[in-house]
Design an enzyme around this catalytic site. Sequence first.
Site, PDB file in Angstrom:
ATOM      1  N   ASP A  20       8.464 -18.974  24.936  1.00  0.00           N
ATOM      2  CA  ASP A  20       8.157 -17.308  24.904  1.00  0.00           C
ATOM      3  C   ASP A  20       7.209 -17.668  23.529  1.00  0.00           C
ATOM      4  OD1 ASP A  20       7.906 -14.247  25.315  1.00  0.00           O
ATOM      5  OD2 ASP A  20       9.596 -14.484  23.539  1.00  0.00           O
ATOM      6  N   ASP A  24       6.622 -14.388  21.256  1.00  0.00           N
ATOM      7  CA  ASP A  24       7.167 -12.714  20.420  1.00  0.00           C
ATOM      8  C   ASP A  24       8.840 -13.372  20.497  1.00  0.00           C
ATOM      9  OD1 ASP A  24       5.176 -11.629  20.320  1.00  0.00           O
ATOM     10  OD2 ASP A  24       5.028 -10.761  22.500  1.00  0.00           O
TER      11      ASP A  24
HETATM   12  P1  TMP Z   1       7.731 -10.924  26.226  1.00  0.00           P
HETATM   13  O1  TMP Z   1       8.109 -11.450  24.523  1.00  0.00           O
HETATM   14  O2  TMP Z   1       8.481 -11.908  26.604  1.00  0.00           O
HETATM   15  O3  TMP Z   1       6.653 -12.718  26.264  1.00  0.00           O
HETATM   16  O4  TMP Z   1       7.358  -9.968  25.877  1.00  0.00           O
HETATM   17  C1  TMP Z   1       6.301  -9.363  24.976  1.00  0.00           C
HETATM   18  C2  TMP Z   1       7.158  -8.416  24.781  1.00  0.00           C
HETATM   19  O5  TMP Z   1       5.757  -6.939  23.805  1.00  0.00           O
HETATM   20  C3  TMP Z   1       8.217  -7.178  25.074  1.00  0.00           C
HETATM   21  O6  TMP Z   1       9.671  -7.375  24.514  1.00  0.00           O
HETATM   22  C4  TMP Z   1       7.755  -5.685  25.258  1.00  0.00           C
HETATM   23  C5  TMP Z   1       6.722  -5.619  23.851  1.00  0.00           C
HETATM   24  N1  TMP Z   1       5.393  -4.839  23.730  1.00  0.00           N
HETATM   25  C6  TMP Z   1       5.231  -3.971  23.151  1.00  0.00           C
HETATM   26  O7  TMP Z   1       5.862  -4.419  22.049  1.00  0.00           O
HETATM   27  N2  TMP Z   1       4.387  -3.027  23.094  1.00  0.00           N
HETATM   28  C7  TMP Z   1       3.375  -3.134  24.061  1.00  0.00           C
HETATM   29  O8  TMP Z   1       2.832  -1.929  24.019  1.00  0.00           O
HETATM   30  C8  TMP Z   1       4.151  -3.687  25.222  1.00  0.00           C
HETATM   31  C9  TMP Z   1       3.233  -2.944  26.674  1.00  0.00           C
HETATM   32  C10 TMP Z   1       5.025  -4.637  25.214  1.00  0.00           C
END
Ligand code: TMP
Length: 303
Positions: free
Chosen positions: A49, A51
């Site tokens: 991953d 983020d």
């Molecule tokens: P991930 O870490 O599982 O790839 O998910 C991405 C993260 O992004 C999730 O925790 C939600 C976040 N997110 C935002 O902070 N702002 C947004 O506009 C969107 C659609 C997601």
Amino acid sequence: QLKKTDAVPLLMSWLLGQESIVCSDPTTVAAKLRKMVVGGAGKTVVISDFDYTLSRFANESGERLSTTHGVFDDNVMRLKPELGQKFVDLKNKYYPIEFCPKLTMEEKIPHMEKWWGTSHSLIVNEKFSKHTIQDFVRQSRIVFKDGAEDFIQSLDAHNIPLVIFSAGIGNIIEYFLEQKLGAIPRNTHFISNMILFDEDEKACAFSEPLIHTFCKNSSVIQKEAPFFHEINGRVNVILLGDSMGDIHMDVGVERDGPTLKVGYYNGSLDDTAALQHYEEVYDIVLIHDPTLNVAQKIVDVIN
Ligand code: TMP
């Protein structure tokens, strides 16, 4: 003569000796590590991953850092507060739903689709240019975890593919890596939401299928992606994630080898139920760890 697998008990005793690392089934972890060491770099792929896994969750003062989508919240707030507020409102509404312990995944999915859909429409309607987005990334509060640059480059040096599987925005990760590493290493590939640009390099759409937190699995993996031949035969997977949605990122890579699941826990220590859930689904849980040290140590014993 020392065998490569002799490094496994040493790594295990180091892992078990750390206060902020939880390894609830050390026998299974040691068995997976032995198989991975025997297979070596040539049989390994890292699926990670981005983020809050490759990037840091909080700075030294405990302030939350940015996700890839968060790059828009911060920068747009500065330039167009009204639009910026819309991104922030979406986050304030949907982030608690994403992590709500009372809702099932099935109950959360429609909300996630709404969040991602609305957020992506705002980006496309504003027709942000590639250049502007690259500037946003330069000024963003996305920070690599300590050792992340070295980790990515050591995977490249050992020809271990790195698949960054992100429900964030793939272009933002690409620009971030280009800015931090000079270029995207040859071993690094993306499964993510990509902003598509028109001939004037203005955002005009997002790639399909939409990837949100709870569909990070084989359903969104395009098997015809050019890098797929590169990971064929890579039977051993090191999976790095920070949420419950990350634990199936390896499903879709056909093979019969082990997946070693390493999970970053960024939540509260008072939330014992959440922490226990992480310990059940991840082989190794790293509590509030701002580094890539554990993943690096695992790769070092495999090489
Ligand atoms: P991930 O870490 O599982 O790839 O998910 C991405 C993260 O992004 C999730 O925790 C939600 C976040 N997110 C935002 O902070 N702002 C947004 O506009 C969107 C659609 C997601």
